[in-house]
Design an enzyme around this catalytic site. Structure first.
Site, PDB file in Angstrom:
ATOM      1  N   LYS A  19       0.817  -1.082   0.011  1.00 59.12           N
ATOM      2  CA  LYS A  19      -0.066   0.136   0.061  1.00 59.12           C
ATOM      3  C   LYS A  19       1.032   1.099  -0.011  1.00 59.12           C
ATOM      4  CE  LYS A  19      -4.455   1.422   2.123  1.00 59.12           C
ATOM      5  NZ  LYS A  19      -5.075   1.370   0.833  1.00 59.12           N
TER       6      LYS A  19
HETATM    7  N1  PLP Z   1      -7.245  -2.514  -3.054  1.00 60.91           N
HETATM    8  C1  PLP Z   1      -6.784  -1.303  -3.124  1.00 60.91           C
HETATM    9  C2  PLP Z   1      -6.187  -0.546  -4.213  1.00 60.91           C
HETATM   10  C3  PLP Z   1      -7.271  -0.309  -1.938  1.00 60.91           C
HETATM   11  O1  PLP Z   1      -6.742   1.085  -2.092  1.00 60.91           O
HETATM   12  C4  PLP Z   1      -7.990  -0.673  -0.864  1.00 60.91           C
HETATM   13  C5  PLP Z   1      -8.037  -0.147   0.204  1.00 60.91           C
HETATM   14  O2  PLP Z   1      -7.555  -0.042   1.168  1.00 60.91           O
HETATM   15  C6  PLP Z   1      -8.198  -2.197  -0.791  1.00 60.91           C
HETATM   16  C7  PLP Z   1      -8.067  -2.888  -2.148  1.00 60.91           C
HETATM   17  C8  PLP Z   1      -9.315  -2.769   0.212  1.00 60.91           C
HETATM   18  O3  PLP Z   1      -8.293  -3.131   1.379  1.00 60.91           O
HETATM   19  P1  PLP Z   1      -9.048  -2.865   2.640  1.00 60.91           P
HETATM   20  O4  PLP Z   1     -10.180  -3.749   2.579  1.00 60.91           O
HETATM   21  O5  PLP Z   1      -7.929  -3.522   3.740  1.00 60.91           O
HETATM   22  O6  PLP Z   1      -9.254  -1.672   2.983  1.00 60.91           O
HETATM   23  C1  COI Z   2      -8.908   2.605   2.001  1.00 62.72           C
HETATM   24  O1  COI Z   2      -9.870   2.210   1.608  1.00 62.72           O
HETATM   25  O2  COI Z   2      -8.309   2.801   2.950  1.00 62.72           O
HETATM   26  C2  COI Z   2      -8.272   3.140   0.755  1.00 62.72           C
HETATM   27  O3  COI Z   2      -7.010   3.380   1.119  1.00 62.72           O
HETATM   28  C3  COI Z   2      -8.879   3.352  -0.605  1.00 62.72           C
HETATM   29  C4  COI Z   2      -9.230   4.738  -1.096  1.00 62.72           C
HETATM   30  C5  COI Z   2     -10.053   4.794  -2.004  1.00 62.72           C
HETATM   31  C6  COI Z   2      -9.340   5.855   0.405  1.00 62.72           C
END
Ligand code: PLP
Ligand code: COI
Length: 366
Positions: free
Chosen positions: A205
């Protein structure tokens, strides 16, 4: 890398917090990422010394120098997580240990020092405690936390920096998409741009992944779409994920499918939680590749009934339509599907402390 934790977290209350009536006004309709709280957490890292100066204090500017490495080579990672208001007025984080571990994995990929899990957890928990009045209580709202780390060494040589700043800020949020929490979104299939290649940073990330996605997101917006769906960089046919969320497909037999974690997509904590909740309900979930052409064929034949995006910001968002240069189809009746709605309710009820928590995912902070 030296990981010595030199200090415990010091806490300093903001002497000039936003007055209660102004805070209430800002909490009324916070949208996403526009309203910020009174405090922030910061921890510094210096090679040879380790993590130090850990504190939660008043939110303010970050001192910076124009030659700080992050401005030039984008050595930066972040997390996204939420604190939820509980029925008794308390507050809880959702699986913060999973965010702490993903943060460590992202750090490793970006050649950054690993922040110990207990320090990560202490920083977010203390920030939530200090900013507890900022956790909204409306349906679908929460306090979004944004931990991030950047290279602060003042040097232009291309190498892993010797100094870093870790920081956590917080903002009360409502629905991520303008249409509201349950409206279906339209997705743009990007055939000109990819997000991540094997061996790249797709599963980390890091800010760079999002910078690289913006031109595709801008194209999606021009085409009247809400988000981009990226295809794999090798064959340009396998569905990977959206710009900021993972994706699930629901079939006529009630089974679910989501792309596998092969290193090019973010291992979403919402994705993982939904797989578990769906299996708890007795549903079949496959983590298998699915092609964009098959998605179109199955949506048109009716074999595919529903599709949804999921993530911390997006929660569970139905996908109603898919558009692209070579694709154009509607999913189901273009609205929220039955299973999508059921899974979302199961997740949100658990996160808000309205349903049992058999997996111990809630981390009560006060
Ligand atoms: N994929 C991407 C590219 C994201 O930015 C996010 C958000 O954080 C997710 C998937 C989903 O991850 P999470 O469910 O841990 O927020
Ligand atoms: C999240 O869901 O935390 C992300 O980083 C995704 C973004 C669209 C804010």
């Amino acid at each position: 890398m030296n990981n010595v934790v030199e200090s415990t977290l010091s806490i300093e209350k903001n002497p000039n917090p936003v007055p209660a009536d102004e805070r209430a006004r800002r909490l009324e309709n916070p949208a996403f990422g526009r309203v910020f709280t009174d405090h922030m957490a910061t921890i510094r890292y210096t090679e040879g010394k380790g993590w130090h100066d850990a504190k939660v204090g008043p939110r303010g500017v970050i001192p910076s120098d124009p030659a700080m490495q992050v401005f030039h080579y984008a050595q930066e990672i972040f997390e996204g997580m939420k604190a939820y208001r509980l029925p008794d007025g308390g507050g809880a984080l959702f699986r913060p240990d999973a965010n702490a571990r993903r943060f460590q994995n992202s750090a490793k990929r970006l050649a950054m020092p690993s922040l110990p899990e207990d320090l990560f957890l202490a920083s977010v928990r203390e920030l939530v405690r200090l900013d507890r009045e900022w956790i909204p209580s409306g349906e679908g709202s929460a306090l979004y936390l944004r931990p991030f780390m950047m290279a602060t060494e003042v040097a232009l040589g291309v190498k892993p920096a010797a100094e870093y700043l870790y920081c956590v800020i917080a903002c009360p949020v409502g629905a991520y998409f303008k249409g509201g929490a349950s409206a279906a979104v339209t997705i743009w299939v990007s055939d000109s741009y990819t997000r991540a290649a094997p061996g790249g940073t797709g599963e980390a990330k890091c800010g760079g992944n999002y910078a690289a996605s913006l031109v595709a997101q801008a194209e999606a917006t021009r085409e009247g779409c809400d988000q981009v769906v990226f295809l794999d960089a090798v064959e340009r046919r396998w569905i990977e994920e959206l710009g900021g969320m993972n994706v699930f497909f629901v079939f006529e037999d009630g089974s679910l499918q989501t792309p596998p974690l092969t290193g090019t997509i973010l291992p979403g904590i919402t994705r993982d939680s939904l797989i578990t909740l769906a299996r708890d309900m007795g549903l079949t979930v496959r983590e298998e590749p699915y092609s964009i052409d098959q998605w179109q064929a199955d949506a048109r034949s009716g074999r595919l009934r529903e599709a949804f995006a999921c993530g911390t910001a997006a929660v569970v968002t139905p996908i109603g339509k898919v558009k692209g240069h070579k694709h154009n189809f509607t999913i189901g009746n273009g609205g929220a599907g039955e299973l999508t709605t059921k899974l979302k309710a199961a997740l949100v009820d658990l996160q808000n402390g309205r349903a049992p928590d058999p997996h111990g995912w809630l981390d009560r902070v006060f």
